[in-house]
Design a protein around this motif. Structure first.
Motif, PDB file in Angstrom:
ATOM      1  N   ASN A  59       0.804  -1.216   0.000  1.00  0.00           N
ATOM      2  CA  ASN A  59       0.000   0.000   0.000  1.00  0.00           C
ATOM      3  C   ASN A  59       0.842   1.275   0.000  1.00  0.00           C
ATOM      4  O   ASN A  59       2.025   1.267   0.327  1.00  0.00           O
ATOM      5  N   GLU A  60       0.168   2.365  -0.354  1.00  0.00           N
ATOM      6  CA  GLU A  60       0.653   3.697  -0.050  1.00  0.00           C
ATOM      7  C   GLU A  60       0.035   4.098   1.293  1.00  0.00           C
ATOM      8  O   GLU A  60      -1.132   3.788   1.554  1.00  0.00           O
ATOM      9  N   VAL A  61       0.810   4.788   2.117  1.00  0.00           N
ATOM     10  CA  VAL A  61       0.302   5.250   3.412  1.00  0.00           C
ATOM     11  C   VAL A  61       0.627   6.736   3.550  1.00  0.00           C
ATOM     12  O   VAL A  61       1.789   7.138   3.432  1.00  0.00           O
ATOM     13  N   TYR A  62      -0.404   7.541   3.790  1.00  0.00           N
ATOM     14  CA  TYR A  62      -0.247   8.988   3.917  1.00  0.00           C
ATOM     15  C   TYR A  62      -0.427   9.411   5.377  1.00  0.00           C
ATOM     16  O   TYR A  62      -1.331   8.918   6.068  1.00  0.00           O
ATOM     17  N   PHE A  63       0.433  10.318   5.814  1.00  0.00           N
ATOM     18  CA  PHE A  63       0.373  10.855   7.174  1.00  0.00           C
ATOM     19  C   PHE A  63       0.066  12.355   7.105  1.00  0.00           C
ATOM     20  O   PHE A  63       0.818  13.115   6.485  1.00  0.00           O
ATOM     21  N   THR A  64      -1.018  12.749   7.728  1.00  0.00           N
ATOM     22  CA  THR A  64      -1.391  14.160   7.780  1.00  0.00           C
ATOM     23  C   THR A  64      -1.620  14.550   9.233  1.00  0.00           C
ATOM     24  O   THR A  64      -2.626  14.175   9.845  1.00  0.00           O
ATOM     25  N   ASP A  65      -0.637  15.254   9.797  1.00  0.00           N
ATOM     26  CA  ASP A  65      -0.705  15.696  11.198  1.00  0.00           C
ATOM     27  C   ASP A  65      -1.034  14.542  12.146  1.00  0.00           C
ATOM     28  O   ASP A  65      -1.882  14.662  13.048  1.00  0.00           O
ATOM     29  N   VAL A  66      -0.364  13.425  11.940  1.00  0.00           N
ATOM     30  CA  VAL A  66      -0.559  12.255  12.804  1.00  0.00           C
ATOM     31  C   VAL A  66       0.232  12.460  14.088  1.00  0.00           C
ATOM     32  O   VAL A  66       1.443  12.706  14.062  1.00  0.00           O
ATOM     33  N   ARG A  67      -0.442  12.377  15.218  1.00  0.00           N
ATOM     34  CA  ARG A  67       0.195  12.629  16.513  1.00  0.00           C
ATOM     35  C   ARG A  67       0.597  11.303  17.171  1.00  0.00           C
ATOM     36  O   ARG A  67      -0.219  10.387  17.291  1.00  0.00           O
ATOM     37  N   VAL A  68       1.870  11.248  17.593  1.00  0.00           N
ATOM     38  CA  VAL A  68       2.417  10.045  18.222  1.00  0.00           C
ATOM     39  C   VAL A  68       3.081  10.438  19.537  1.00  0.00           C
ATOM     40  O   VAL A  68       3.911  11.361  19.564  1.00  0.00           O
ATOM     41  N   PRO A  69       2.743   9.768  20.638  1.00  0.00           N
ATOM     42  CA  PRO A  69       3.388  10.092  21.922  1.00  0.00           C
ATOM     43  C   PRO A  69       4.897   9.823  21.868  1.00  0.00           C
ATOM     44  O   PRO A  69       5.340   8.869  21.230  1.00  0.00           O
ATOM     45  N   ASP A  70       5.652  10.660  22.543  1.00  0.00           N
ATOM     46  CA  ASP A  70       7.100  10.462  22.598  1.00  0.00           C
ATOM     47  C   ASP A  70       7.450   9.136  23.265  1.00  0.00           C
ATOM     48  O   ASP A  70       8.509   8.556  22.999  1.00  0.00           O
ATOM     49  N   SER A  71       6.563   8.620  24.085  1.00  0.00           N
ATOM     50  CA  SER A  71       6.806   7.336  24.763  1.00  0.00           C
ATOM     51  C   SER A  71       6.854   6.177  23.767  1.00  0.00           C
ATOM     52  O   SER A  71       7.328   5.088  24.107  1.00  0.00           O
ATOM     53  N   GLN A  72       6.361   6.417  22.544  1.00  0.00           N
ATOM     54  CA  GLN A  72       6.388   5.370  21.522  1.00  0.00           C
ATOM     55  C   GLN A  72       7.591   5.498  20.588  1.00  0.00           C
ATOM     56  O   GLN A  72       7.630   4.901  19.525  1.00  0.00           O
ATOM     57  N   ARG A  73       8.574   6.253  21.026  1.00  0.00           N
ATOM     58  CA  ARG A  73       9.835   6.338  20.288  1.00  0.00           C
ATOM     59  C   ARG A  73      10.729   5.178  20.705  1.00  0.00           C
ATOM     60  O   ARG A  73      10.868   4.885  21.894  1.00  0.00           O
ATOM     61  N   LEU A  74      11.372   4.540  19.728  1.00  0.00           N
ATOM     62  CA  LEU A  74      12.321   3.472  19.999  1.00  0.00           C
ATOM     63  C   LEU A  74      13.728   4.004  19.747  1.00  0.00           C
ATOM     64  O   LEU A  74      14.040   4.437  18.643  1.00  0.00           O
ATOM     65  N   GLY A  75      14.571   3.978  20.768  1.00  0.00           N
ATOM     66  CA  GLY A  75      15.887   4.572  20.650  1.00  0.00           C
ATOM     67  C   GLY A  75      15.827   6.061  20.926  1.00  0.00           C
ATOM     68  O   GLY A  75      14.765   6.654  21.125  1.00  0.00           O
ATOM     69  N   GLU A  76      16.992   6.688  20.912  1.00  0.00           N
ATOM     70  CA  GLU A  76      17.065   8.123  21.164  1.00  0.00           C
ATOM     71  C   GLU A  76      16.651   8.908  19.914  1.00  0.00           C
ATOM     72  O   GLU A  76      16.637   8.373  18.801  1.00  0.00           O
ATOM     73  N   VAL A  77      16.328  10.163  20.109  1.00  0.00           N
ATOM     74  CA  VAL A  77      16.063  11.047  18.971  1.00  0.00           C
ATOM     75  C   VAL A  77      17.343  11.129  18.133  1.00  0.00           C
ATOM     76  O   VAL A  77      18.429  11.367  18.662  1.00  0.00           O
ATOM     77  N   GLY A  78      17.214  10.910  16.836  1.00  0.00           N
ATOM     78  CA  GLY A  78      18.374  10.909  15.960  1.00  0.00           C
ATOM     79  C   GLY A  78      19.054   9.559  15.835  1.00  0.00           C
ATOM     80  O   GLY A  78      20.004   9.407  15.069  1.00  0.00           O
ATOM     81  N   GLN A  79      18.552   8.554  16.557  1.00  0.00           N
ATOM     82  CA  GLN A  79      19.142   7.210  16.511  1.00  0.00           C
ATOM     83  C   GLN A  79      18.347   6.281  15.599  1.00  0.00           C
ATOM     84  O   GLN A  79      18.554   5.075  15.587  1.00  0.00           O
ATOM     85  N   GLY A  80      17.455   6.848  14.802  1.00  0.00           N
ATOM     86  CA  GLY A  80      16.567   6.025  13.990  1.00  0.00           C
ATOM     87  C   GLY A  80      17.276   5.100  13.019  1.00  0.00           C
ATOM     88  O   GLY A  80      16.801   3.992  12.750  1.00  0.00           O
ATOM     89  N   TRP A  81      18.421   5.552  12.489  1.00  0.00           N
ATOM     90  CA  TRP A  81      19.135   4.694  11.542  1.00  0.00           C
ATOM     91  C   TRP A  81      19.646   3.432  12.226  1.00  0.00           C
ATOM     92  O   TRP A  81      19.514   2.330  11.685  1.00  0.00           O
ATOM     93  N   GLN A  82      20.206   3.557  13.420  1.00  0.00           N
ATOM     94  CA  GLN A  82      20.703   2.390  14.145  1.00  0.00           C
ATOM     95  C   GLN A  82      19.569   1.428  14.495  1.00  0.00           C
ATOM     96  O   GLN A  82      19.713   0.210  14.389  1.00  0.00           O
TER      97      GLN A  82
END
Length: 401
Positions: free
Chosen positions: A209-232
């Motif tokens: 599928n194609e998936v579109y995001f328009t002002d989708v709000r996600v809690p910071d608690s649902q972040r995996l890893g540190e900010v900026g660590q997404g590649w790792q």
């Protein structure tokens, strides 16, 4: 390496085989159900009996089985026509990433429902402008209090239309080099602002599928890893992806091709008696066996507690083209009848034609042939990296167009 079962492994295999024989749903039981419904029924049945995700910690629905026991289970389950593809991404790729980076309360909440099949997960990585370069993604997330607001588009997302949750990589800092400005989140696919549009495939199906995001709000608690660590974090997912999808065991294989060669005729004799056909089948058999035994290297690593590495790219780089070539060979054996895709005509022919139509996609899904070649060259063989014009510069300065 000795591939024979130890006494303990033989006992495990017997127990698995006995349970499968007694519990695989019958045709009458699943009559009128679609493949997703059957898959959920089967997954829940395995979960309730302790046979789902058997390598996981028992606290999360597994049984703490060894890597070899997991292989034995898969070998025995593969003897039955039970749908499992709906859960490959969640259980094989998202779960290991959660185990590595998620908070304990998230593991307790999400892993059991992943194991039971109650919830399905998808992977939101690829983008239209990025191609095979994941780090070139443009979907962005901006911090707003304790939440992040996501805008952008993903594409080729398998199973997004029936998934409950997904993992998404987004750009949180465009002022740094592209690999350093990414962050990784998991999201509820029913969140306001998410729009899923299935893509019609050559096979007639719409698995991704194609998936579109328009002002989708996600809690910071649902972040995996540190900010900026997404590649790792993404690399954890990708390495497990190589192991999960491997060489692509579904579709046409040498056993099926041999069966076909016994049924079709060449010059009044079964094709299996033709020397050229036998030579091609032998070549495919050797290649398939090579993939099988190469994969055992990964099993050996897993049995030592190691994580899957870049060598898993070998299986996909060889296996996907092999699947395409084998499907094409079988189509040649079918001759002009291969042009007629009538699912009521022959299950064997239907499988072959379906594999022929879908095989090109295997060389793209999970990383193109070119990406796999680069991974092997750079990370396995230690060859120099390709020159990159965007290396070390802020993402905002990367040329486009």
């Amino acid at each position: 390496m000795d591939f024979n079962d130890t006494p303990e492994q033989a006992a495990f295999r017997e127990a698995a085989a006995d349970w499968l024989a007694a519990n695989v749903p019958s045709k009458d039981e699943i009559k009128g159900m679609n493949r997703l419904e059957v898959a959920k029924l089967w997954q829940k049945r395995k979960y309730d009996a302790g046979w789902a995700c058997i390598g996981w910690d028992p606290a999360y629905g597994g049984r703490g089985a060894s890597a070899i026991e997991q292989v034995i289970w898969k070998q025995e389950e593969a003897k039955y026509d039970v749908p499992a593809g709906f859960f490959v991404i969640g259980q094989g790729m998202m779960a290991p990433t959660l185990m590595a980076y998620a908070q304990p309360q998230h593991l307790e909440r999400y892993l059991p429902k992943l194991a039971s099949g109650e919830e399905i997960w998808c992977q939101l990585f690829s983008e239209p402008a990025g191609g095979s370069d994941l780090a070139a993604l443009r979907t962005k997330a901006e911090k707003d209090g304790d939440e992040w607001v996501i805008n952008g588009q993903k594409i080729w997302t398998s199973g997004a239309h029936y998934s409950d949750f997904g993992c998404v990589v987004v750009r949180t800092d465009p002022s740094v080099p592209k690999h350093k400005g990414l962050s990784y989140f998991f999201i509820d696919m029913k969140s306001p602002g998410i729009e899923v549009k299935p893509i019609k495939q050559l096979t007639g199906e719409s698995d991704f599928n194609e998936v579109y995001f328009t002002d989708v709000r996600v809690p910071d608690s649902q972040r995996l890893g540190e900010v900026g660590q997404g590649w790792q974090v993404s690399l954890t997912t990708l390495m497990n992806e190589r192991a999960a999808i491997g060489a692509g065991s579904s579709g046409v294989n040498v056993k099926l091709a041999i069966q076909l060669a016994k049924e079709v005729m060449i010059d009044g004799k079964p094709a299996i008696e033709d020397s050229a056909v036998k030579a091609r089948l032998a070549s495919f058999y050797v290649e398939e066996a090579g993939l099988k035994y190469t994969s055992y290297r990964t099993l050996s690593a897993l049995s030592r507690g190691d994580i899957p590495g870049p060598e898993n790219s070998i299986g996909k780089l060889v296996g996907a083209p092999k699947m395409q070539q084998l499907a094409s060979f079988c189509m040649d054996l079918l001759e002009t009848s291969g042009a007629i895709w009538d699912t009521s005509r022959s299950k064997l022919a239907d499988n072959i034609i379906g594999s022929y139509m879908g095989a090109p996609g295997l060389r793209i899904a999970g990383g193109t042939d070119e990406i796999m070649t680069n991974i092997i060259a750079e990370r396995v063989l230690g060859l120099p990296q390709e020159p990159r014009m965007d290396k070390g510069i802020p993402f905002t300065d990367v040329p486009t167009g």
